[in-house]
Design an enzyme around this catalytic site. Structure first.
Site, short mmCIF file in Angstrom:
data_model
loop_
_atom_site.label_atom_id
_atom_site.label_comp_id
_atom_site.label_asym_id
_atom_site.label_seq_id
_atom_site.Cartn_x
_atom_site.Cartn_y
_atom_site.Cartn_z
CB SER A 60 35.08 -48.21 -2.37
OG SER A 60 33.68 -48.18 -2.25
CE LYS A 68 32.87 -51.59 -4.15
NZ LYS A 68 32.70 -50.53 -3.16
CB SER A 70 33.20 -48.04 -6.68
OG SER A 70 33.58 -48.34 -5.35
CG HIS A 110 30.87 -45.72 8.76
ND1 HIS A 110 31.63 -44.59 8.56
CD2 HIS A 110 29.81 -45.59 7.91
CE1 HIS A 110 31.06 -43.81 7.67
NE2 HIS A 110 29.95 -44.39 7.25
#
Length: 493
Positions: free
Chosen positions: A79, A82, A324, A376
């Protein structure tokens, strides 16, 4: 005479020294000691044996590197991706941007009857809730409408119809963090877990089976309750899953008597979910519907009846970054894509890369597959993340970006976010503002840290290939504690 000359020279040198700007000077040996301690820790940390890691730590203002290890090795950021998405959407849309949901018709309203179709048009609002949909339905009644002689139509064409980013696995589809993406989607709560329902399971003392309640109440999903209640001294594990490709939610396993549990489950086809809610709320408000429900694009020639605007983007970044939220990231990514066609991942990623090019990121040196970091396949370096964090400080929207970051050790959810339980009761509580990240085998943390001297550093720590990603936060915390301890006396006036 010589003594007088020496006195004059000494006085002159003193005056010259006073004219030199007041700066921080590194104390000899202190920085080396920090590097030695970090190097030793990383070499001896058992959880890093066989794993890969990348670290880059710099001074905040100058960008000077004070520690690095594998800083240019591409890693899965989880994350921490982000950070890029938040910066890009702020830059593209502006921090005051608001998202819209519109109710319109293609026919006239006369004598309490709407002679045409009613359109619910989504424009990608990440904060739309089922209560907002209910409110819009009630407002139609307040406009004096009592009958709709046409269909109710949901329009989600502001985005394309691709619901999942290309690396989403089928196991993620029913999880709240893998919710399907639509320009018309709702949340069951004020955390804005969009595209989900909240399943609440209660094992009261008098019941033989646990009671199940769903928020919002809807027939769009079905519940199969196979769970059992067990006594306090028995091992209990409750499972709540949605069957792939359907909206059948199965509750299995067991729950201890007297306990309450809740789970957020992503629905299949979020636009249809909103459409059914809207139809139910319109009927409940006292309006008759003659036609059916369907999804389609609203005509260009239409009359707007109602409009719901979101809070400004700078406020929506709070739940997005603090908690998140993956769905928000993908919706933001679709928002920044082409204005000539429906928002989509390909155009959004191209625009994100274009934004990074403007920050002089080396082209072709990163892999971006989504906006959330769920993939991934993403590949970002620690140095690229610190570069973003340093350059973002020059932007007019930086205060909104910085405010959105979780703050270490702050208990309030919309302040501490995913860092609220870390560094609690330590000197670093309140002094770290950073984005966390977790995937299977991956843990990451990138952001800003204030040192004891009041100076600030920018850091990125990316851990990959771990046997247990839950060990990652402890390692990140230890690294930052070493930096804090050594930097607290590194500077002198």
């Amino acid at each position: 005479m010589l003594r007088k000359v020496m006195w004059i020279l000494s006085a002159g040198l003193l005056l010259f020294a006073c004219m030199i700007p007041h700066t921080h000077v590194h104390v000899a040996g202190k920085e080396d000691r920090m590097i030695d301690r970090l190097t030793e820790y990383l070499a001896n940390e058992e959880q890093l044996q066989g794993a890969a890691f990348a670290i880059h730590i710099t001074e905040e203002q100058s960008g000077k590197t004070i520690f690095e290890k594998h800083a240019d090795q591409r890693m899965r950021p989880a994350s921490n991706m982000k950070l890029l998405t938040a910066a890009a959407v702020l830059d593209e849309l502006g921090q005051e941007h608001r998202f819209e949901t519109i109710v319109a018709t293609d026919g006239p309203v006369k004598n309490g009857q709407l002679n045409g179709n009613l359109y619910l048009i989504g424009k990608g609002d990440t904060s739309l809730t089922y209560e907002d949909i209910e409110r819009l339905a009630n407002q139609l009644h307040e406009l004096g409408i009592r009958k709709i002689n046409g269909d109710i139509v949901a329009d989600d064409t502001y985005f394309d119809q691709e619901r999942y980013s290309e690396d989403t696995t089928w196991k993620d589809e029913s999880a709240y963090y893998g919710a399907a993406i639509s320009a018309l989607t709702v949340a069951p709560d004020n955390d804005y877990d969009t595209g989900t329902v909240k399943v609440m399971v209660k094992a009261s003392a008098s019941s033989g089976k646990p009671e199940v309640r769903v928020v919002p109440e809807t027939d769009y999903i079905t519940i199969q309750n196979n769970a059992a209640i067990v006594s306090d001294n028995e091992e209990a594990e409750l499972k709540v899953t949605r069957t792939h490709g359907s909206n059948d939610i199965v509750i299995s396993g067991s729950i201890a008597r007297g306990e309450n549990e809740q789970e957020w489950v992503a629905v299949w086809e979020p636009t249809e979910y909103v459409l059914q809610l809207f139809e139910d709320y319109v009927k409940a408000s006292g309006i008759q519907i003659k036609g059916t429900t369907k999804t389609a694009k609203a005509p260009a020639k239409r009359t707007e009846l109602l409009r719901k605007e979101s809070a400004p983007l700078k406020e929506l970044l709070i739940p997005f970054m603090k908690l998140s939220n993956n769905g928000h990231a993908e919706m933001f990514l679709k928002h920044i894509g082409s204005r000539e066609k429906a928002g989509n991942w390909e155009d959004g990623i191209n625009q994100l890369e274009h934004y990074l090019d403007g920050m002089q990121f080396p082209k072709g040196k990163m892999v971006i597959r989504d906006g959330s970091g769920l993939s991934h396949v993403n590949g970002i370096t620690a140095r690229q993340l610190t570069t973003l964090l340093i350059q973002a400080q020059q932007e007019s929207w930086f205060p909104a970006f910085k405010t959105s970051l979780p703050v270490a050790g702050k208990a309030e959810r919309m302040v501490g976010g995913t860092l609220r339980n870390r560094f609690v009761g330590t000197d670093l509580a309140g002094k770290i503002e950073a984005k966390t990240g977790t995937l299977t085998g991956v843990s990451s943390l990138s952001g800003y840290m204030e040192t004891k001297s009041g100076d600030r550093v920018v850091f990125s720590i990316l851990l990959n290939g771990m046997l247990d990603e839950e060990e990652g936060p402890g390692i990140e915390d230890n690294i930052l504690k070493i930096v804090y301890e050594e930097l607290k006396s590194m500077h002198t006036n």
